[in-house]
Every structure is written in C-alpha cells, then in structure tokens.
Motif scaffolding. Sequence first.
Motif, PDB file in Angstrom:
ATOM      1  N   ASP A  83       0.804  -1.217   0.000  1.00  0.00           N
ATOM      2  CA  ASP A  83       0.000   0.000   0.000  1.00  0.00           C
ATOM      3  C   ASP A  83       0.844   1.278   0.000  1.00  0.00           C
ATOM      4  OD1 ASP A  83      -2.557   1.233  -0.055  1.00  0.00           O
ATOM      5  OD2 ASP A  83      -2.369   1.708   2.075  1.00  0.00           O
ATOM      6  N   LEU A  84       1.952   1.238  -0.728  1.00  0.00           N
ATOM      7  CA  LEU A  84       2.650   2.462  -1.129  1.00  0.00           C
ATOM      8  C   LEU A  84       2.527   2.671  -2.629  1.00  0.00           C
ATOM      9  CD1 LEU A  84       6.023   2.410   0.898  1.00  0.00           C
ATOM     10  CD2 LEU A  84       3.856   3.487   1.508  1.00  0.00           C
ATOM     11  N   LEU A  85       2.020   1.651  -3.345  1.00  0.00           N
ATOM     12  CA  LEU A  85       1.930   1.699  -4.801  1.00  0.00           C
ATOM     13  C   LEU A  85       0.539   2.151  -5.222  1.00  0.00           C
ATOM     14  CD1 LEU A  85       3.760  -1.665  -5.521  1.00  0.00           C
ATOM     15  CD2 LEU A  85       4.683   0.633  -5.816  1.00  0.00           C
ATOM     16  N   VAL A 107      -4.918   7.004 -10.455  1.00  0.00           N
ATOM     17  CA  VAL A 107      -3.625   6.775 -11.115  1.00  0.00           C
ATOM     18  C   VAL A 107      -3.068   5.434 -10.669  1.00  0.00           C
ATOM     19  CG1 VAL A 107      -1.250   7.600 -11.371  1.00  0.00           C
ATOM     20  CG2 VAL A 107      -3.133   9.246 -11.256  1.00  0.00           C
ATOM     21  N   ASP A 108      -2.505   4.684 -11.612  1.00  0.00           N
ATOM     22  CA  ASP A 108      -1.748   3.473 -11.319  1.00  0.00           C
ATOM     23  C   ASP A 108      -0.264   3.786 -11.290  1.00  0.00           C
ATOM     24  OD1 ASP A 108      -3.766   1.566 -11.066  1.00  0.00           O
ATOM     25  OD2 ASP A 108      -3.700   0.969 -13.176  1.00  0.00           O
ATOM     26  N   SER A 109       0.454   3.210 -10.330  1.00  0.00           N
ATOM     27  CA  SER A 109       1.911   3.251 -10.388  1.00  0.00           C
ATOM     28  C   SER A 109       2.378   2.430 -11.589  1.00  0.00           C
ATOM     29  CB  SER A 109       2.497   2.643  -9.111  1.00  0.00           C
ATOM     30  OG  SER A 109       2.307   1.243  -9.109  1.00  0.00           O
ATOM     31  N   PRO A 110       3.628   2.576 -12.011  1.00  0.00           N
ATOM     32  CA  PRO A 110       4.110   1.755 -13.120  1.00  0.00           C
ATOM     33  C   PRO A 110       3.952   0.256 -12.876  1.00  0.00           C
ATOM     34  CG  PRO A 110       5.607   3.580 -12.770  1.00  0.00           C
ATOM     35  CD  PRO A 110       4.614   3.629 -11.649  1.00  0.00           C
ATOM     36  N   PRO A 203      10.685   0.954 -13.149  1.00  0.00           N
ATOM     37  CA  PRO A 203      10.231   2.348 -13.049  1.00  0.00           C
ATOM     38  C   PRO A 203       9.343   2.575 -11.831  1.00  0.00           C
ATOM     39  CG  PRO A 203      10.003   1.541 -15.301  1.00  0.00           C
ATOM     40  CD  PRO A 203      10.322   0.350 -14.448  1.00  0.00           C
ATOM     41  N   ILE A 204       9.456   3.771 -11.261  1.00  0.00           N
ATOM     42  CA  ILE A 204       8.660   4.173 -10.098  1.00  0.00           C
ATOM     43  C   ILE A 204       8.007   5.516 -10.381  1.00  0.00           C
ATOM     44  CG2 ILE A 204       8.803   4.963  -7.699  1.00  0.00           C
ATOM     45  CD1 ILE A 204      10.915   2.917  -7.170  1.00  0.00           C
ATOM     46  N   PHE A 205       6.749   5.644  -9.995  1.00  0.00           N
ATOM     47  CA  PHE A 205       6.039   6.917 -10.020  1.00  0.00           C
ATOM     48  C   PHE A 205       4.936   6.854  -8.979  1.00  0.00           C
ATOM     49  CE2 PHE A 205       2.601   9.719 -11.244  1.00  0.00           C
ATOM     50  CZ  PHE A 205       3.268  10.908 -11.489  1.00  0.00           C
ATOM     51  N   PRO A 206       4.728   7.940  -8.214  1.00  0.00           N
ATOM     52  CA  PRO A 206       5.494   9.182  -8.224  1.00  0.00           C
ATOM     53  C   PRO A 206       6.896   8.981  -7.659  1.00  0.00           C
ATOM     54  CG  PRO A 206       3.928   9.170  -6.414  1.00  0.00           C
ATOM     55  CD  PRO A 206       3.632   7.954  -7.221  1.00  0.00           C
ATOM     56  N   PRO A 207       7.804   9.925  -7.914  1.00  0.00           N
ATOM     57  CA  PRO A 207       9.160   9.788  -7.389  1.00  0.00           C
ATOM     58  C   PRO A 207       9.143   9.637  -5.876  1.00  0.00           C
ATOM     59  CG  PRO A 207       9.018  11.600  -8.958  1.00  0.00           C
ATOM     60  CD  PRO A 207       7.619  11.165  -8.690  1.00  0.00           C
ATOM     61  N   SER A 208       9.992   8.789  -5.367  1.00  0.00           N
ATOM     62  CA  SER A 208      10.036   8.571  -3.927  1.00  0.00           C
ATOM     63  C   SER A 208      10.660   9.776  -3.223  1.00  0.00           C
ATOM     64  CB  SER A 208      10.853   7.332  -3.593  1.00  0.00           C
ATOM     65  OG  SER A 208      11.064   7.228  -2.200  1.00  0.00           O
ATOM     66  N   PRO A 209      10.103  10.180  -2.071  1.00  0.00           N
ATOM     67  CA  PRO A 209      10.751  11.237  -1.283  1.00  0.00           C
ATOM     68  C   PRO A 209      12.103  10.791  -0.730  1.00  0.00           C
ATOM     69  CG  PRO A 209       8.936  10.268  -0.077  1.00  0.00           C
ATOM     70  CD  PRO A 209       8.841   9.734  -1.464  1.00  0.00           C
ATOM     71  N   ARG A 239       7.014   8.059 -17.072  1.00  0.00           N
ATOM     72  CA  ARG A 239       6.927   8.960 -15.914  1.00  0.00           C
ATOM     73  C   ARG A 239       8.159   8.912 -15.022  1.00  0.00           C
ATOM     74  NH1 ARG A 239       1.321   6.765 -13.626  1.00  0.00           N
ATOM     75  NH2 ARG A 239       2.359   4.826 -14.283  1.00  0.00           N
ATOM     76  N   ASP A 240       9.011   7.916 -15.193  1.00  0.00           N
ATOM     77  CA  ASP A 240      10.210   7.794 -14.360  1.00  0.00           C
ATOM     78  C   ASP A 240      11.433   8.193 -15.178  1.00  0.00           C
ATOM     79  OD1 ASP A 240      12.309   7.173 -12.711  1.00  0.00           O
ATOM     80  OD2 ASP A 240      11.654   5.131 -12.275  1.00  0.00           O
ATOM     81  N   TRP A 241      11.964   9.376 -14.910  1.00  0.00           N
ATOM     82  CA  TRP A 241      13.115   9.854 -15.677  1.00  0.00           C
ATOM     83  C   TRP A 241      14.426   9.202 -15.229  1.00  0.00           C
ATOM     84  CZ3 TRP A 241      17.046  12.654 -13.214  1.00  0.00           C
ATOM     85  CH2 TRP A 241      16.737  13.124 -11.916  1.00  0.00           C
ATOM     86  N   HIS A 242      14.378   8.463 -14.092  1.00  0.00           N
ATOM     87  CA  HIS A 242      15.547   7.697 -13.663  1.00  0.00           C
ATOM     88  C   HIS A 242      15.621   6.330 -14.336  1.00  0.00           C
ATOM     89  CE1 HIS A 242      17.240  10.107 -10.452  1.00  0.00           C
ATOM     90  NE2 HIS A 242      16.082  10.195  -9.827  1.00  0.00           N
ATOM     91  N   ALA A 243      14.553   5.885 -14.959  1.00  0.00           N
ATOM     92  CA  ALA A 243      14.447   4.493 -15.394  1.00  0.00           C
ATOM     93  C   ALA A 243      15.532   4.118 -16.397  1.00  0.00           C
ATOM     94  CB  ALA A 243      13.062   4.231 -15.987  1.00  0.00           C
ATOM     95  N   LEU A 244      16.040   2.905 -16.231  1.00  0.00           N
ATOM     96  CA  LEU A 244      17.028   2.369 -17.156  1.00  0.00           C
ATOM     97  C   LEU A 244      16.340   1.822 -18.404  1.00  0.00           C
ATOM     98  CD1 LEU A 244      19.221   0.405 -14.586  1.00  0.00           C
ATOM     99  CD2 LEU A 244      19.681   2.678 -15.547  1.00  0.00           C
ATOM    100  N   ALA A 245      17.128   1.529 -19.396  1.00  0.00           N
ATOM    101  CA  ALA A 245      16.582   0.925 -20.609  1.00  0.00           C
ATOM    102  C   ALA A 245      15.959  -0.424 -20.288  1.00  0.00           C
ATOM    103  CB  ALA A 245      17.686   0.758 -21.647  1.00  0.00           C
TER     104      ALA A 245
END
Length: 479
Positions: A83-85, A107-110, A203-209, A239-245
């Motif tokens: 229940d953080l996603l 909204v759904d998380s990735p 990938p993660i969204f929203p960005p983690s604090p 939505r995750d600009w950190h995400a790897l290929a």
Amino acid sequence: MSDTDLSMLTATELAQGYEQGRFTPVEATEAALAAVAERNGPVNAMLFVDEEAALAAARESTTRWAEGRPLGPADGIPTALKDLLLTKGWPTLRASTLIPDTGPWDVDSPATARLREGGAVLFGKTTTPEFGWKGVTDSIRHGATGNPWDPGLTAGGSSGGSAAAVGLGMGPWSVGTDGGGSVRIPAAFTGTVALKPTFGQIPIFPPSPYGTLSHAGPMTRSVRDAALLMDLLTLPDSRDWHALATPTRSYVDGLDDGVAGLRIAYSPTLGYGTNDPEVEAAVTAAVQVLAEAGARVEQVDPGVQDPVDAFHVLWFTGAAKVVEHYGPDALEQIDPGLADAIRRHGLGASASDYLDATAVRMDLGVRMGAFHEEWDLLLTPTMPIPAFPVGQPAPDGWPSDLWTSWTPYTYPFNMTQQPALSLPCGFTGDGRPVGLQVVGPRHADALVLRAGQAYQERTDWHRRVPPLVHPPHPTTEEA
C-alpha cells in the motif's frame, strides 16, 4: 485440487496449469481469497480486498486462457500490492492517518499498470509501516503484521504485509518497495524470496521522497517467479526519468545456467556486523551449497565501513519532507518513532550534511565497484538476527530502537544501488527463518537471480510451508 494446494503453487506452476487446462484463474483466485479469509486474521497482512473486481478479472483471464490467447505468463495470477503503490480505484493510504480515505484514486503506479496490462488478477493491498519508514510493519492506522511461521513474531518491514501474504498463499507473488532493505528484511524473516534490483530497473512513479535510495521489487516464493515478474515490472514507463533501458533479454533466459566457475566472496559481517550464531551457521551452510555447485567461494570482506550515519541523513531528510507536506502539526500525529527520528536525523541536517552523506555514498559505490572487478557476487546474511516479537521496534534488550541498528547488511546496497536478492536458507532451532543475501554489481540482476536459482535447485527451504497453512489436526483429547 484443494484450495490449500492451489493457493501454495507458484506463479510459474499456476500458468502451467492454466495452459494445460488443469485449473483456471477463477479457481486460483478463489483459492487466494480463501487463504485471505482463513489465514489473514492471525497475521494482519491484507488491509484491503476487492473480491468482486478480482473475480471479474479472473473470469476474463479464464476466457483468454481457454481461447489460447493469454496476455502472458502473469495472466490470471492473483496479486496483491504493497500500500505504497498507487492503484486506480483503490485507496493508497501509506498507513498514515494524515491521508484521507476519500481519494481521488485515479492513477496506477508503473508496477500496477504493468500488472494490469499483463492480465494479473489484482485483489488487494498489503500492510506497511507509515510511509514505509522502518524495518517492521506496524502502524497507528492498521496495527501490526505478524509472521507466517509464528504470528507472535514480526514479519519485518516495510513490505511485511506482502511477505506475510505471499508466505501464506494470499497470491503467489507481490510487489514491494525497498529503500533500505524493505523487501529483503521481511523475506528473510518469513522464509520467502525478494529481489531489490539495480536502481532504475523497475520504473517508479510518483518519485520517492527517499530519492534514489528507493527501489521497487518482486516478492515471491521462488527465484523463477521473481525472474518472471521482473520481465513484466521492467517494461518502460515514461513517468520515471531515472528508469534504465528495458532489458532486451528475459530474466528467465539463462536462469538455469548455474554458478560453475563464478568468483563468489562470502562476508559474514561485511567487516562490521555481529550475527546470531544460528543465523551465521545457516548462511555458512548455504554458501557451501554454492561452492559444491562449482563456484569458487572464498571468505572475503569488501573493506568498507558501516555507512549508517550517512544513510540516516539521506533517509530521514526524505522522511521529513514527506511529513512536512501535511502541515506544521503533522509530527504530532505520526508514528512516534518516525517523529523522533525525523527530529534527530532529518530536521537538523544542513545542505552540507547532505552533501557529506552523498560523498560517503559515492565512496561506498566506488569501493564496491572495485570489489566486483575481482568478485562476481558477494554473499552475506540478509539479516544478522531472526524475527523478534511483533509490535516491537527492535529485539528485547537491543541497544537501539532504530531499525538500522539491526539491519546492517541491507541499507548499504540501497546506497550503492546494487541488485540484492534474499533467499530462505534455513531455520533457527525454534523455527524462525533465516535468509541468505546474494549481491551483484550494478546491472547484474540476471546473474544474481541465476545464483539464487542454483541454490534453490539444490535445497528445499523455499518449499517449506508455515503451520498456518496446514494447521495440525487436533488430537482426540483436544477435539
């Protein structure tokens, strides 16, 4: 097949059964829901269940399998989410009384989105401590989560609800988050499997604090299921600009290639920890299994120091920003342990302190990178201790209540962003599970899983079933 047998199959076994027509996603979902009804009470792993939506999704999946057009191997697999996603249509409360239960939940998380697209049957949400801040799972809002092997013990955290649910057949897998050990700690305590992948691989969204400490990861009962779920969770999300290929090869490919010839270092303490003797004995025996499988194993410390002070700055400044969002009185309304840690480690940290902590983190990453030039993998205990009583922040008589004081082998690899897998590798004499941690260099997630698979092919710890699943029959006198 009985509900109990069906509920304890792996996702891989369920998909095979669907394909062969031996049972259906509806039957598997009914078994998972029955497991919730029968087993959740003692452990408090599930905080929300949507039976109607789950059965509707299961019927659609059953039709797809019957017509030979499944969406993939996750189609029809009963799945609960931490229940953080974010989950469209369901509350995401993060175990905090600061969050109203009125939504909107649109909204759904990735991870949630990929599971829906893959046809997984989403049936509910699992417990977490408030904002996922600590290594046990209890909160003012939802109470404490117990252990499948003994509900009087903690399941660990912060993904303790997912670990307990998976361990008890409330779905064969789940998705958790891990900012300092939060999938691996409960996996070790509950005898389940969990992977914290290389940062950015999921990938993660929203960005983690908590910034780049925080990862999402699969929680399962087998390494093969973890690999299967990674194939789904690593698909792209803009939505995750950190995400790897996105990986170009399935994590299942090469999973059975073994460990022959691999250079594996075993560090019982990372050079600074102290272990319960039964934990160390179980992990040492597990290391020997991989040596007998053909790996070149030596006991070697990586030559690092405990980065806990730097981790506290990075972690609790993030926690302070989370709580700040809810107004000036929020500290008085949250978990008192979190409030105290924020005051001690978060609110007083300066920009210079944060940069100093980041420098410690970068140095740790450089050292571990150099270490893996010589060693393909590193083995450690996942936890230095077995599970302790539920509802406590630390074991009885422990010198500190702060969760990092008893998790010395997990948070360093959030700082370095390396993949780390926890596997069940035995039990203490009184029946508490023990976990082995397999750590690889960044981007070596497939290798970490391959080593885990080699271990599970030679052991059966992951096949052990908690007594809550098969309670002993009463004697004549008890009846």
